[in-house]
Design an enzyme around this catalytic site. Structure first.
Site, PDB file in Angstrom:
ATOM      1  N   TYR A 144       0.861  -1.186   0.000  1.00  0.00           N
ATOM      2  CA  TYR A 144       0.000   0.000   0.000  1.00  0.00           C
ATOM      3  C   TYR A 144       0.890   1.226   0.000  1.00  0.00           C
ATOM      4  CZ  TYR A 144      -3.303   3.545   1.712  1.00  0.00           C
ATOM      5  OH  TYR A 144      -4.070   4.674   1.875  1.00  0.00           O
ATOM      6  N   ASP A 239       9.225   2.789  -0.167  1.00  0.00           N
ATOM      7  CA  ASP A 239       8.201   3.444   0.628  1.00  0.00           C
ATOM      8  C   ASP A 239       8.402   2.987   2.067  1.00  0.00           C
ATOM      9  OD1 ASP A 239       5.992   4.258   2.003  1.00  0.00           O
ATOM     10  OD2 ASP A 239       4.533   3.596   0.494  1.00  0.00           O
ATOM     11  N   LYS A 267       4.349   8.969   8.907  1.00  0.00           N
ATOM     12  CA  LYS A 267       4.076   8.397  10.233  1.00  0.00           C
ATOM     13  C   LYS A 267       5.046   8.879  11.323  1.00  0.00           C
ATOM     14  CE  LYS A 267       0.999   5.063   8.439  1.00  0.00           C
ATOM     15  NZ  LYS A 267       1.011   4.242   7.251  1.00  0.00           N
TER      16      LYS A 267
HETATM   17  C1  LIG Z   1       0.455   4.823   5.883  1.00  0.00           C
HETATM   18  C2  LIG Z   1       1.182   4.568   4.627  1.00  0.00           C
HETATM   19  C3  LIG Z   1       1.068   5.403   3.501  1.00  0.00           C
HETATM   20  C4  LIG Z   1       0.099   6.545   3.471  1.00  0.00           C
HETATM   21  O1  LIG Z   1       0.394   7.523   4.411  1.00  0.00           O
HETATM   22  P1  LIG Z   1      -0.767   8.564   4.819  1.00  0.00           P
HETATM   23  O2  LIG Z   1      -0.094   9.473   5.788  1.00  0.00           O
HETATM   24  O3  LIG Z   1      -1.865   7.740   5.410  1.00  0.00           O
HETATM   25  O4  LIG Z   1      -1.190   9.261   3.585  1.00  0.00           O
HETATM   26  C5  LIG Z   1       1.848   5.137   2.404  1.00  0.00           C
HETATM   27  N1  LIG Z   1       2.699   4.108   2.384  1.00  0.00           N
HETATM   28  C6  LIG Z   1       2.844   3.284   3.441  1.00  0.00           C
HETATM   29  C7  LIG Z   1       3.831   2.159   3.369  1.00  0.00           C
HETATM   30  C8  LIG Z   1       2.081   3.469   4.583  1.00  0.00           C
HETATM   31  O5  LIG Z   1       2.207   2.623   5.612  1.00  0.00           O
END
Ligand SMILES: *Cc1c(COP(=O)(O)O)cnc(C)c1O
Length: 429
Positions: A144, A239, A267
């Site tokens: 994701y 990511d 995060k």
């Molecule tokens: C949480 C997350 C996102 C999205 O971040 P948001 O702050 O919710 O937009 C993208 N990539 C990864 C791996 C995530 O865990």
């Protein structure tokens, strides 16, 4: 537990907010419950509007590595707030947070701050396309990357293919530039590069996929992606929105011995306030406006309060904090695994550092999304509901992971294991 106030607020919210929530998984749909309204939170616990106290293993879905309302983080934000909430102009907090990010992510010469993980990924992808002058992306099933149009893609038919949009509202032409492959499958990516190598701008992956279970990848697999990108002039994007700042030994890239070209963060970097970031070596970053032609901007980017929360959070993450997280993780394993085994419940605890997942099978935890058993949701929702009744809050979805924070204590973990024992007993499993 009594939840009448939460339930009536949820009913009221349904009239004003879509499904009563502002982010879908909060709705508790996949565990067949109602959302819980929080009143306040401190350390490892949250208190709901009905006065119930819960031990929190969600921790705002990852940002709160030091738990709720950490005094040093609150203090840093409060102090900054006295000087104004947003400048729309440079300030020292941006430099300070950038220095701390670069210390952890040594491949970054320059950093750009944004306001969410989604925005970080979206911008990293644009930069990769701008830098390479190519359009195609490779992404993996089970990763994701936020709700970015070109990355909201499910696999079509066949092993490694162009994807199909996983949400209405995304143009066919947008996902037509996204190739999708299963995780942990070298042949699939080899094939994609053989067919499309000269058109691929970037491969994007969560090096520790943690949004669809915790699907740990082989080192050789990540290394092969690095080689393929290198050979074909594509960029490798990690990511690390969820994995970043989680491990004592550095980024997950460092741990896996694979250096990406661009890393996206979110995060923990904002310590509970909205921050995302991406960074790379200068040659790539200098394609960004104002130095280069790739445009990306933000009214609240580098917000002083958010930078202050990020700086305070990272400063608290010293070696001893990581050691503490690791030892808590070990305790969790040691107390939860025997309970699952004792009851023969088809689940295992999968863990990396402070991240854990109830893997819904007694077999070896999966490395690919399609290997997660289809009854995962049912198995999990009974456990989730039972634990919630006993005061332990896990994410309301079988596919979401749990988070240990530095403020959790041994008794929180032992308490959860004991509650799990009772829950499985009551389920007469
Ligand atoms: C949480 C997350 C996102 C999205 O971040 P948001 O702050 O919710 O937009 C993208 N990539 C990864 C791996 C995530 O865990």
């Amino acid at each position: 537990m009594q939840r009448s106030k939460s339930n009536s607020l949820h009913n009221e919210a349904l009239e004003h907010l879509v499904g009563g929530v502002n982010s879908p998984v909060r709705a508790f749909k996949s565990v067949h419950g109602n959302p819980i309204y929080f009143d306040k939170a401190s350390g490892a616990t949250v208190t709901d509007v009905d006065g119930n106290e819960l031990v929190d293993f969600v921790q705002s879905w990852g940002p709160l590595v030091h738990g709720h309302s950490h005094p040093q983080i609150l203090d840093a934000v409060y102090k900054k707030m006295q000087n104004g909430t947003s400048f729309g102009a440079p300030h020292t907090g941006e430099i300070e947070l950038a220095k701390r990010v670069k210390k952890r992510f040594s491949h970054m010469d320059k950093v750009r701050f944004v306001s969410s993980g989604t925005e970080a990924v979206m911008s990293a992808v644009r930069l990769a396309r701008g830098y390479t002058g190519r359009d195609l992306l490779v992404k993996f099933e089970g990763c994701y990357h936020g709700h970015v149009d070109s990355l909201m893609v499910s696999s079509g038919s066949g092993l490694a293919t162009f994807g199909i949009a996983s949400s209405p509202g995304i143009p066919k032409d947008t996902v037509a530039t996204t190739l999708i492959a299963p995780l942990d499958d070298d042949e699939a990516v080899d094939y994609l590069f053989k067919e499309h190598g000269h058109e691929i701008a970037a491969v994007i992956i969560e090096p520790l996929p943690a949004n669809n279970g915790l699907l740990v990848q082989r080192h050789e697999y990540l290394a092969n992606l690095r080689t393929l990108c290198h050979e074909h002039g594509a960029l490798l994007i990690f990511d690390e929105v969820i994995s970043g700042f989680r491990f004592k030994d550095g980024s997950y890239g460092d741990i896996s011995g694979v250096t990406p070209d661009i890393t996206a963060l979110g995060k923990i970097i904002g310590g509970g306030l909205p921050v995302g970031a991406y960074g790379a070596r200068s040659e790539i970053m200098e394609k960004l406006s104002p130095l280069g032609p790739v445009y990306q901007a933000g009214t609240l980017s580098g917000n002083p309060l958010a930078m202050a929360a990020g700086i305070a959070t990272l400063d608290l993450l010293d070696d001893s904090a990581y050691d503490h997280l690791e030892s808590l993780g070990k305790i969790l394993e040691q107390c939860v695994e025997p309970v699952l085994e004792k009851h023969g419940y088809p689940m295992r605890l999968m863990r990396r550092g402070s991240l854990f997942w109830f893997s819904p099978s007694a077999a070896q935890p999966p490395s690919r999304a399609d290997l997660i058993p289809s009854d995962a949701g049912t198995l999990y929702s009974d456990v989730h509901k039972g634990l919630l009744e006993k005061g332990y809050m896990l994410a309301p979805s079988a596919y979401e992971i749990g988070f240990i924070a530095t403020v959790h204590q041994e008794h929180h973990l032992l308490g959860m294991a004991k509650a799990l024992d009772e829950v499985l007993q009551e389920l007469e499993w």
